[in-house]
Design a protein around this motif. Structure first.
Motif: not given
Length: 71
Positions: A25-31, A41-43
């Motif tokens: 994911f791009t940074h924006g999508v992950m945020e 937590d990404h997991l």
């Protein structure tokens, strides 16, 4: 089947319940996903989305070789 079991079974060419899935994911999508999931937590985010986090592991260079020689 847990993610780790699914990935290891795939590597060993064993029967699996579904194809292992990973996604970047791009940074924006992950945020956005962190807010949606209520967790940083990404997991946890990957579990909510039903994804299997696959992390590449590279061999450690041996003494006396550069990183490029080990690859």
């Amino acid at each position: 089947m847990k993610s780790i079991d699914r990935v290891l079974a795939t590597i060993n060419r064993e029967k699996i319940d579904r194809v292992p899935l990973d996604c970047g994911f791009t940074h924006g999508v992950m945020e956005y996903l962190k807010v949606y999931a209520g967790s940083s937590d990404h997991l946890i985010i990957f579990r909510i989305l039903g994804l299997d986090k696959i992390v590449p592991i590279y061999p450690r260079p041996t003494a006396g070789t550069s990183d490029q020689e080990a690859i």
